[in-house]
Design a protein around this motif. Structure first.
Motif, short mmCIF file in Angstrom:
data_model
loop_
_atom_site.label_atom_id
_atom_site.label_comp_id
_atom_site.label_asym_id
_atom_site.label_seq_id
_atom_site.Cartn_x
_atom_site.Cartn_y
_atom_site.Cartn_z
N LEU A 77 45.81 22.54 37.67
CA LEU A 77 46.24 22.38 38.88
C LEU A 77 47.60 22.97 39.36
CD1 LEU A 77 46.04 21.21 41.69
CD2 LEU A 77 47.26 19.03 40.49
N VAL A 78 48.57 22.72 38.13
CA VAL A 78 50.06 23.34 38.18
C VAL A 78 49.92 24.71 38.24
CG1 VAL A 78 52.14 23.15 37.07
CG2 VAL A 78 50.81 21.04 37.38
N LEU A 79 49.39 25.33 37.11
CA LEU A 79 49.36 26.71 37.04
C LEU A 79 48.53 27.40 38.10
CD1 LEU A 79 48.56 27.12 33.33
CD2 LEU A 79 51.08 27.39 34.49
N GLY A 80 47.41 27.05 38.58
CA GLY A 80 46.74 27.49 39.63
C GLY A 80 47.46 27.61 41.01
N ARG B 233 42.75 31.39 42.79
CA ARG B 233 41.79 31.97 43.87
C ARG B 233 41.90 30.97 45.05
NH1 ARG B 233 38.60 33.53 39.24
NH2 ARG B 233 39.07 35.86 38.94
N LEU B 234 41.45 29.98 44.72
CA LEU B 234 41.27 28.95 45.95
C LEU B 234 42.50 28.58 46.80
CD1 LEU B 234 39.74 26.87 47.45
CD2 LEU B 234 40.24 25.17 45.76
N MET C 98 42.94 21.26 46.88
CA MET C 98 43.33 21.22 45.31
C MET C 98 42.80 20.12 44.74
SD MET C 98 47.10 22.79 45.96
CE MET C 98 47.88 22.04 44.43
N LEU C 99 42.92 18.73 45.38
CA LEU C 99 42.66 17.65 44.79
C LEU C 99 41.07 17.60 44.44
CD1 LEU C 99 44.85 15.07 46.55
CD2 LEU C 99 45.03 15.66 44.08
#
Length: 317
Positions: free
Chosen positions: A130-133, A195-196, A236-237
């Protein structure tokens, strides 16, 4: 016709004609939580997952056995097996609620300790993703142009390497352990999140509130972390919720191959690997951890689908 200011008269607001509010205003977060409570399937999945986390913490503490405690003469015993032994002149009664494995270790303790380890690995890997993306995709989407193209080409190059190859190479180089498995999954698992987030930022950065922030002199860092990424949080969640089952399966697969947590620690993957060898004589060794893993992954997927509907801003509370 020429109009003069004196031709108009200020009558003020018509309080009597105002429409009274039937209910107090509600925030978007409370509205989403209200929709979540109304979704019975989502609440069942949420309660089940909370119960799984609670039991994985409490059950090993109250079982009376450690993960590595062995009873060599009582291996591969059925569920509900009981035996006694003499310790310091006293007779001690041992009851194994879910039986024992090939070394006489209590299966109830090992299954719930395995649940604790597998869930921790999955949650830690999903949080890192989550953090890196979010950072990588947010920067690429907001900067755009050559920066975006360069970051996406790099992402495609790294993403072209099979995940299992990267994971196996990392686990063979690093010392085995929970940290190594988390790092192995997070090495490539963050790319789908990137990407998202990039797609969401590309769509949102031309919104009116972003243009207004720029006009007021806000810097790019402020706009990205204050406006864009918070508005990407629902998506994201949902993606994170759907990533956790993948992490659980990846950990189980690596542990099944013998690249998981070191002995005598146990995860669902190592328990499945051990139980598969005794499926015909002691099927509960494979069935119990497999059932918990399947139910957990199913609950996470159903919860992710429900969150996709609950957090949709187009839905009304």
């Amino acid at each position: 016709m020429h109009m003069e200011p004196g031709m108009f008269e200020w009558v003020g607001p018509d309080v009597q004609a105002g429409q009274p509010m039937d209910c107090p205003p509600i925030s978007e977060g409370r509205a989403a939580f209200k929709r979540l409570r109304e979704n019975k399937l989502a609440m069942v999945c949420l309660i089940f997952l909370a119960l799984m986390v609670f039991l994985s913490v409490v059950c090993p503490m109250i079982s009376g056995y450690s993960m590595s405690e062995q009873h060599q003469d009582h291996g591969l015993m059925p569920m509900g097996y009981t035996h006694t032994e003499t310790v310091d002149g006293k007779t001690v009664r041992h009851t194994h609620l879910w039986g024992t494995d090939k070394f006489g270790r209590d299966l109830f303790t090992r299954v719930w300790m395995g649940a604790r380890i597998s869930l921790f690995i999955a949650l830690a890997a999903a949080a890192i993703n989550l953090v890196l993306g979010a950072l990588y995709g947010g920067v690429a989407g907001y900067c755009g142009g050559k920066v975006d193209q360069g970051m996406m080409r790099l992402l495609e190059i790294v993403g072209g390497i099979p995940y299992m190859m990267v994971a196996i190479l990392l686990l063979t180089v690093m010392s085995p352990g929970i940290g190594a498995i988390v790092l192995a999954y997070a090495a490539t698992g963050w790319m789908s999140m990137a990407r998202l987030v990039r797609g969401q930022v590309l769509r949102l950065k031309e919104s009116e509130y972003v243009l207004a922030a720029r006009a007021m002199g806000a810097r790019g860092k402020w706009i990205l972390f204050r406006h864009l990424l918070p508005n990407c949080l629902p998506v994201m969640l949902v993606n994170m919720t759907l990533t956790i089952p993948d992490a659980i399966f990846a950990e189980a697969f690596l542990s099944y191959l013998g690249l998981g947590v070191p002995i005598p620690m146990a995860s669902w993957g190592t328990l499945l690997s051990d139980g598969a060898a005794y499926f015909r004589t002691s099927p509960h060794l494979l069935f119990l951890p497999a059932l918990l893993m399947v139910l957990t992954m199913l609950a996470l997927n159903l919860l992710g689908d429900a969150l996709g509907e609950v957090l949709d801003p187009r839905m009304k509370g």
